[in-house]
Write a protein that holds these residues in place. Structure first.
Motif, PDB file in Angstrom:
ATOM      1  N   TYR A   1       3.640   9.574  -9.894  1.00  0.00           N
ATOM      2  CA  TYR A   1       3.012   9.607 -11.216  1.00  0.00           C
ATOM      3  C   TYR A   1       2.268  10.917 -11.387  1.00  0.00           C
ATOM      4  O   TYR A   1       2.397  11.585 -12.407  1.00  0.00           O
ATOM      5  CB  TYR A   1       2.065   8.411 -11.343  1.00  0.00           C
TER       6      TYR A   1
ATOM      7  N   LEU B   1       2.708   1.625  -3.389  1.00  0.00           N
ATOM      8  CA  LEU B   1       1.837   2.010  -4.499  1.00  0.00           C
ATOM      9  C   LEU B   1       1.373   3.438  -4.351  1.00  0.00           C
ATOM     10  O   LEU B   1       1.288   4.175  -5.323  1.00  0.00           O
ATOM     11  CB  LEU B   1       0.650   1.048  -4.611  1.00  0.00           C
ATOM     12  N   ARG B   2       1.092   3.840  -3.131  1.00  0.00           N
ATOM     13  CA  ARG B   2       0.699   5.233  -2.921  1.00  0.00           C
ATOM     14  C   ARG B   2       1.812   6.163  -3.376  1.00  0.00           C
ATOM     15  O   ARG B   2       1.581   7.153  -4.062  1.00  0.00           O
ATOM     16  CB  ARG B   2       0.393   5.488  -1.461  1.00  0.00           C
ATOM     17  N   GLU B   3       3.035   5.809  -2.973  1.00  0.00           N
ATOM     18  CA  GLU B   3       4.172   6.635  -3.380  1.00  0.00           C
ATOM     19  C   GLU B   3       4.251   6.692  -4.901  1.00  0.00           C
ATOM     20  O   GLU B   3       4.498   7.749  -5.486  1.00  0.00           O
ATOM     21  CB  GLU B   3       5.483   6.032  -2.845  1.00  0.00           C
TER      22      GLU B   3
ATOM     23  N   LEU C   1       1.835   6.305  -7.066  1.00  0.00           N
ATOM     24  CA  LEU C   1       0.753   7.110  -7.629  1.00  0.00           C
ATOM     25  C   LEU C   1       1.054   8.593  -7.463  1.00  0.00           C
ATOM     26  O   LEU C   1       0.804   9.390  -8.357  1.00  0.00           O
ATOM     27  CB  LEU C   1      -0.579   6.760  -6.958  1.00  0.00           C
ATOM     28  N   ILE C   2       1.609   8.919  -6.307  1.00  0.00           N
ATOM     29  CA  ILE C   2       1.936  10.328  -6.105  1.00  0.00           C
ATOM     30  C   ILE C   2       3.004  10.787  -7.085  1.00  0.00           C
ATOM     31  O   ILE C   2       2.884  11.849  -7.699  1.00  0.00           O
ATOM     32  CB  ILE C   2       2.390  10.590  -4.649  1.00  0.00           C
TER      33      ILE C   2
ATOM     34  N   ASP D   1       0.833  -1.206   0.000  1.00  0.00           N
ATOM     35  CA  ASP D   1       0.000   0.000   0.000  1.00  0.00           C
ATOM     36  C   ASP D   1       0.860   1.245   0.000  1.00  0.00           C
ATOM     37  O   ASP D   1       0.645   2.181  -0.762  1.00  0.00           O
ATOM     38  CB  ASP D   1      -0.912   0.004   1.237  1.00  0.00           C
ATOM     39  N   LYS D   2       1.857   1.210   0.850  1.00  0.00           N
ATOM     40  CA  LYS D   2       2.729   2.376   0.950  1.00  0.00           C
ATOM     41  C   LYS D   2       3.438   2.629  -0.371  1.00  0.00           C
ATOM     42  O   LYS D   2       3.434   3.745  -0.885  1.00  0.00           O
ATOM     43  CB  LYS D   2       3.740   2.122   2.074  1.00  0.00           C
TER      44      LYS D   2
END
Lengths: 418, 380
Positions: free
Chosen positions: A393, A386-388, A390-391, A383-384
């Motif tokens: 991106y 992927l969030r990073e 996405l950010i 989760d961590k």
């Protein structure tokens, strides 16, 4: 490079050489490992700094060109007397050696989700990039992927204490022999075979089933995403390429193309890596669990069978067809002695069966526990990460927009001066 | 059946022409099998309002068909061979089976015809043409159409052109050579830009379609996640927005830039025709001038032709700079408008990303720097 407390060989040897059947000592080691494992990354800075080309003879004695990657390690406590950090220790590794390391880890820690390696060949190509392993973009993406792999292993509470991993980072020569000496290859065959086999497990743990479904869904959606992303990138590149034709007429338009090309190429590595992440992970752990479960159930089945045999002998009724039973019926009953000795033998075998079952049960329990701990850890990590991703991106897209704004405002000014 | 859309434009010479379109049903046939075929005549309705004293009345309304426009154009070109008459939209469109009654096609044509008339009305010389006035005011154009040189004389002109091009011009004026070169160059460039723009539109449309798939995949993924659902939906909606903005950008290109470029592609052909006609006039004069030496013709005729050459050249010179000015203005405004639209596109997408990132993603951002400062660091 020798680390002050890189671990006494005996502790580490236990982990490498013994099978997973639980022992108390291993439990103790696990506790200490968690403590020390998180410390490895704090002690060492690891990076994959460069890539280089080599030529050499391969296994079929043909000349081939391959890429090697430079691994740099350096103690993390940089004593800053004068402020210059000490020079790192370095060695070179090929992709195939990374693969070997990973296979070893897969086999030795079946309950752990082992971090992925970057692609062997360029899949999901866009921009009509040829799947050339020597292409500089591909090499760069791989370098980043290899570095991430090493960092993830080094920050894993269990994996980071593995001696083979440590040797991988520190001993250039002789590492291959050390790995092979652990004899993990014997387990490779059986474990990897079981990974690809289909098991029908009677009472699957619901959590694992759910996890398996989730990982199937995830890998489907991620590969779909990557494919579409490659197509989107292709299309966008097409748009920019056509804009370049304006350049014949409007000379300032050449700038547009350059800017857009550059921003473009940056886009792919970041999210690609983390997306590979999701794909391959879950599957192997679930498969391993199925394997353990299967063994458990086989043992249980075995025991039941033996119990029934004993019962049959004791009561004289034939419930299960067996050759012995038939022959005894046909050729007369056995003597009391014979029967008693058989019963005794069976009871012995039943006892052994029950012990084995207990063992398998305990094994399964332990596996499940360890696996779930790791899965929870992985979920958080995922989760961590992927969030990073996405950010970054989003940030990259914003910066691309900014460039677009600049370019077209500039164009507007040029048009104004027409 | 009357279909009605209107638009209005002021002209500098005191009159305004409002142009709308008409679809009139000519007749309706029902044949033996009960099939209905409808014959429709397409015409455009013009409302001319003027305060100009040259007109008898202050308001005229007429219906004209595409053929009437062709007639007007050829009258003007005959009378003023070296003036640059704004081009008409094409008779046929080569893009496969384009329905002549297709809404888009008709609308594009209507706009182009309107521009044609407005250009004529802005032209200092052409706007005074008798034919132009007739076109705008007479109810029935048919009686007037019978006047003027017919088909045969047009044929004659073509043959003279061919003969003259074989002979070549004796004295070539350098200024017209320069003009000719410019026309060639302009024609190449404008055609190239037109083609490129059309390809851009095509590529953008495909990009837009891919973006739709892309965003729906993010939404699909969000369904199987827990904590990641919101961020994923956020990114998905950003991509969706990007797709929508791309669509608008494509529309803008099609409505603003493409028509402008296309008209000037046609203009390039007009210019070439003008240069040809001018050359003809000069060639005719030269031919007769030579004939003078062998007494096949008289001085008066030669003088007439010499005058004609002089007139033609002057007309062209005057019109040339006028044309270039208006061309520059038109293209400039179309290009600037496109550039502005592009900037707008990026700004909208960017602000959507920033907005969503702040609300959806950054609460979970664990890195040492906050999202906003990271943006600042990158100068965003």
């Amino acid at each position: 490079m020798i680390m002050a407390d890189s671990g006494s060989s005996e502790e580490v040897a236990v982990i490498c050489n013994t099978d997973i059947t639980s022992t108390e000592s291993e439990n103790n080691i696990i506790n200490t490992m968690v403590e020390r494992g998180t410390a490895l990354l704090k002690k060492m800075e690891i990076s994959v700094a460069e890539a280089d080309k080599r030529t050499g003879k391969n296994t079929v004695n043909m000349q081939e060109t391959y890429t090697v990657y430079l691994i740099e390690t350096r103690p993390a406590e940089t004593v800053s007397e004068g402020g210059v950090p000490p020079a790192p220790d370095t060695l070179w590794r090929r992709y195939s050696e990374f693969e070997l390391l990973r296979t070893y880890l897969l086999v030795t820690y079946p309950y752990v989700i082992i971090p992925p390696l970057p692609e062997k060949r360029a899949e999901f190509v866009w921009h009509k990039l040829s799947a050339d392993n020597l292409d500089p973009d591909f090499v760069e993406r791989r370098r980043v992927g290899l570095e991430n792999f090493l960092l993830r292993v080094a920050s894993h509470p269990v994996l980071s204490n593995d001696n083979i991993f440590f040797l991988f980072l520190t001993e250039e020569k002789g590492w291959r022999e050390a790995v092979l000496e652990t004899g993990f290859q014997d387990k490779v065959d059986s474990r990897l075979k079981s990974l690809s086999a289909m098991f029908r497990v009677k009472n699957p743990d619901k959590r694992f089933t759910a996890l398996k479904h989730y990982s199937d869904d995830l890998s489907t959606v991620i590969s779909q995403l990557l494919r579409i992303r490659a197509r989107v990138a292709d299309r966008l590149y097409g748009v920019y390429k056509v804009h370049a034709n304006y350049g014949r007429v409007f000379s300032f338009m050449m700038l547009i193309i350059f800017l857009k090309k550059l921003t473009f190429i940056v886009s792919t590595p970041v999210d690609n890596l983390l997306l590979d992440f999701g794909c391959f992970y879950h599957q192997s752990v679930c498969k391993k669990h199925e394997l353990v479960q299967y063994e458990l159930e086989m043992a249980a089945q075995d025991l039941t069978y033996k119990k029934q045999q004993k019962e049959e002998l004791a009561t004289g009724t034939v419930r299960i067809f067996s050759l012995k039973g038939m022959t005894s019926k046909l050729f007369g009953q056995e003597t009391q002695e014979q029967r008693e000795s058989k019963v005794a033998a069976l009871e012995q075998s039943i006892q052994e069966g029950e012990d084995a079952l207990k063992e398998k049960n305990a094994e399964s329990q332990e596996f499940v526990e360890k696996a779930w701990t790791d899965i929870e850890r992985f979920k958080e990590q995922k989760d961590k990460d992927l969030r990073e991703a996405l950010i970054s991106y989003a940030i990259m897209q914003i910066s691309m927009c900014k460039k677009g704004i600049q370019v077209w405002s500039n164009a507007k000014e040029c048009f104004n001066k027409m | 059946i009357l279909l009605h859309t209107a638009c209005k434009l002021q002209s500098r010479l005191n009159y305004s022409i409002r142009c709308s379109r008409d679809l009139k049903v000519n007749n309706l046939n029902v044949d033996n099998e009960g099939e209905v075929t409808v014959y429709m005549k397409f015409s455009f309705r013009f409302l001319l309002q003027t305060t100009c004293s040259e007109f008898d009345s202050s308001q005229y309304e007429v219906r004209r068909r595409y053929q009437d426009f062709l007639w007007l154009k050829s009258r003007l070109e005959d009378n003023y061979p070296t003036l640059i008459v704004h081009p008409l939209p094409e008779k046929f469109v080569m893009k496969g089976m384009v329905d002549r009654f297709n809404d888009d096609f008709i609308e594009t044509r209507r706009k182009a015809l309107h521009r044609f008339l407005n250009r004529i009305s802005e032209h200092p010389i052409l706007s005074n043409s008798h034919y132009f006035k007739v076109f705008l005011t007479e109810e029935e154009l048919a009686p007037h159409r019978k006047q003027g040189p017919g088909f045969l004389s047009r044929m004659g002109e073509t043959m003279r052109t061919m003969a003259n091009s074989v002979r070549g011009l004796r004295s070539k004026l350098e200024e017209f050579d320069v003009m000719q070169e410019y026309v060639e160059d302009f024609s190449n460039k404008i055609c190239s830009v037109d083609k490129v723009t059309q390809r851009i539109i095509k590529e953008q449309r495909e990009y837009m379609d891919e973006l739709k798939h892309y965003s729906s995949t993010y939404f699909q993924w969000a369904e199987s996640e827990k904590e990641l659902a919101e961020p994923l939906k956020g990114i998905g909606s950003c991509v969706e927005r990007c797709s929508k903005e791309t669509q608008e950008q494509v529309q803008h290109l099609s409505e603003v830039l493409v028509p402008a470029l296309h008209e000037y592609v046609l203009c390039a052909d007009t210019l070439k025709a003008v240069m040809r006609r001018r050359n003809n006039i000069q060639a005719e004069f030269e031919a007769k001038n030579e004939a003078l030496a062998s007494r096949k013709t008289d001085q008066e005729m030669v003088d007439d032709l010499a005058d004609r050459v002089e007139q033609a050249n002057n007309a062209l010179r005057g019109d040339w700079s006028r044309w270039r000015t208006s061309m520059r203005a038109d293209l400039k405004s179309a290009l600037i408008s496109s550039a502005v639209k592009n900037v707008d596109y990026y700004e909208k997408v960017s602000s959507k990303l920033k907005g969503d990132s702040f609300t959806v993603l950054s609460p979970f951002h664990i890195s040492p720097f906050s999202f906003s400062s990271e943006l600042q660091n990158l100068g965003l």
